[in-house]
Design an enzyme around this catalytic site. Sequence first.
Site, PDB file in Angstrom:
ATOM      1  N   GLN A 142      31.890  22.183  66.376  1.00  0.00           N
ATOM      2  CA  GLN A 142      30.774  22.447  67.416  1.00  0.00           C
ATOM      3  C   GLN A 142      30.884  20.890  68.384  1.00  0.00           C
ATOM      4  O   GLN A 142      30.054  21.197  69.179  1.00  0.00           O
ATOM      5  CB  GLN A 142      29.547  22.107  66.462  1.00  0.00           C
ATOM      6  CG  GLN A 142      29.254  23.172  65.759  1.00  0.00           C
ATOM      7  CD  GLN A 142      28.088  22.855  64.763  1.00  0.00           C
ATOM      8  OE1 GLN A 142      27.266  21.963  64.782  1.00  0.00           O
ATOM      9  NE2 GLN A 142      27.746  23.872  63.816  1.00  0.00           N
ATOM     10  N   HIS A 180      27.494  19.409  63.734  1.00  0.00           N
ATOM     11  CA  HIS A 180      26.299  18.606  64.003  1.00  0.00           C
ATOM     12  C   HIS A 180      26.582  17.380  64.896  1.00  0.00           C
ATOM     13  O   HIS A 180      26.569  16.173  64.539  1.00  0.00           O
ATOM     14  CB  HIS A 180      25.627  18.048  62.655  1.00  0.00           C
ATOM     15  CG  HIS A 180      25.296  19.227  61.812  1.00  0.00           C
ATOM     16  ND1 HIS A 180      24.875  19.279  60.701  1.00  0.00           N
ATOM     17  CD2 HIS A 180      25.564  20.618  62.127  1.00  0.00           C
ATOM     18  CE1 HIS A 180      24.585  20.480  59.904  1.00  0.00           C
ATOM     19  NE2 HIS A 180      24.743  21.312  60.856  1.00  0.00           N
ATOM     20  N   GLU A 197      13.140  23.072  63.663  1.00  0.00           N
ATOM     21  CA  GLU A 197      11.896  22.334  63.934  1.00  0.00           C
ATOM     22  C   GLU A 197      11.735  21.849  65.223  1.00  0.00           C
ATOM     23  O   GLU A 197      12.740  21.874  66.077  1.00  0.00           O
ATOM     24  CB  GLU A 197      11.936  20.908  63.146  1.00  0.00           C
ATOM     25  CG  GLU A 197      11.868  20.986  61.508  1.00  0.00           C
ATOM     26  CD  GLU A 197      11.887  19.877  60.891  1.00  0.00           C
ATOM     27  OE1 GLU A 197      11.970  19.681  59.679  1.00  0.00           O
ATOM     28  OE2 GLU A 197      11.788  18.753  61.575  1.00  0.00           O
ATOM     29  N   TYR A 237      22.651  27.289  52.746  1.00  0.00           N
ATOM     30  CA  TYR A 237      23.396  28.329  52.983  1.00  0.00           C
ATOM     31  C   TYR A 237      23.679  29.346  51.926  1.00  0.00           C
ATOM     32  O   TYR A 237      23.649  30.735  51.999  1.00  0.00           O
ATOM     33  CB  TYR A 237      24.299  28.130  54.078  1.00  0.00           C
ATOM     34  CG  TYR A 237      24.173  27.735  55.299  1.00  0.00           C
ATOM     35  CD1 TYR A 237      23.278  28.652  56.385  1.00  0.00           C
ATOM     36  CD2 TYR A 237      24.353  26.248  55.545  1.00  0.00           C
ATOM     37  CE1 TYR A 237      22.929  27.864  57.440  1.00  0.00           C
ATOM     38  CE2 TYR A 237      24.195  25.766  56.849  1.00  0.00           C
ATOM     39  CZ  TYR A 237      23.213  26.654  57.805  1.00  0.00           C
ATOM     40  OH  TYR A 237      22.850  25.870  58.919  1.00  0.00           O
TER      41      TYR A 237
END
Length: 374
Positions: free
Chosen positions: A89, A154, A248, A269
Site C-alpha cells: 500500500q 498501513h 471509523e 479477517y
Amino acid sequence: MKKIAIALYLIVVTLNSSCAQETENKVSETENPPFSAELYVDGLQLPWGLTMMPDNSLLITEIDGKVIHFKDKIKTEISNIPEIYRRGQGGLMDIALHPNYEENGWIYITYASEGEGEEKGGNTTLMRAKLKDNAFIEKQLLYKATPNTTKGQHFGSRIVFDNEGYLYFSVGDRGDRDVNPQDITRDGGKIYRLNDDGSIPSDNPFVNTDGAKKAIYSYGHRNPQGLVKNPETGKIWNHEHGPQGGDEINIIKKGANFGWPLITYGINYSGTPITDKTAMEGMEQPLHYWVPSIAPSGMAFISTDNYKGMKGNLLVGSLKFQYLEHLVMKDDKVVKREKLLPEIGRVRDIKEGKDGLIYIAVEGKGIYKLVPNN
C-alpha cells in the site's frame, strides 16, 4: 466456519449498537443525484491524491511515483520528485498546497521512503517543495516515520491544514498493531501536527513527555486515509480503515487516544475476535463506524451550494464496494447514508475544488468531475 463467525459477529454488533448507529449503517441507493460524473482526466492507473492549483489546474499523485500536472487538457509529469519506496500500500500518496501557496509556493507530499542508513524497508515521509519549470525544487524533508519495515500495509497518509496554519498528517500502524498505535514513543498509528516548516508546535500534547514523539497530536489509529477540515467549525476530522468491520470517522482531539486495537467494532479477517471491548475509559468513541467495512479512502465536506441538498454533508470513497458514499450530517452526527455512483470503481480521493466543484480520483480510470444538474 469463517463465514459463519463473521455473520454472527455482524449480528451481535448490530444488536449492541444504538438505534442511531443502526440507522446510519443502512445505506440507500440514490437513483437521481444532483450531478453527473464526467471523466475529466483519463489514463491514470492509481491516482492516490489530488489538489487544485490557483489557476484551477490539478496536481495528481500516482502511487507508483508520478506527480502529474493537468492543465488545458494536457498531462505533464513533474520531474525531480523524491525517491519512492513502492511496496504493498506504500508509494507516493497525498499532495496538498500551503494555505498561502500563492505567496510562498510550498507544495506538501507524503510518500513511503527508505531513508539512508536505516533498517531495511520503508515508512511514511512528509516533505515540501516548490514547483518551477515542471520540476520540484527546494525540496525539504519535514518528517520521516521510523523504524523502517518491509511490511506492505498501513502507511496512511493524508495531509490537511487547520485554520491556524498547522499541518496535520496521518501514518498508519504499519501492520504492527500490538506495538505502534498505543505507544507514543513510536511512530505509526498516529496523527501528527507540525508547523508548516516541519518544526514542532510548542503546545503539542506530548512535547514535555520523556521519550515521546513530539509531533504526535492523537494516537490509537489503525490506517487513516481520510483527513479533512470541517469548514464550519475548523475541526480536523479523519476516517480510518477498520479490520473486518469497524471503519471509523473521528473528530481529532489534542492528545486523544482513539483506542486501536484495544477497542474496535471490527474483528480479524479470519473471523476471530481482536478484543471483546468496543469502549474503554479514557478512549474516544467514533463519531460513526461502518459494519460491514466499506474500506474508506478520501473524504470531503461539501461547502458549495452547487449540489442541491448536499451542503454541509460528507462524501467518502468506498474502495471495497466501489461507490461514492454521501453522509447526511446533522449536529456532527450521521443521520443518513446514501450510495452514489454505484460501480464507478475504487474511489481513492475526493476534493472540493476552488471552482466549487467536486473531483474524485478512481483507480484504473482517472479523475471525475461532478457536474451539477441544471
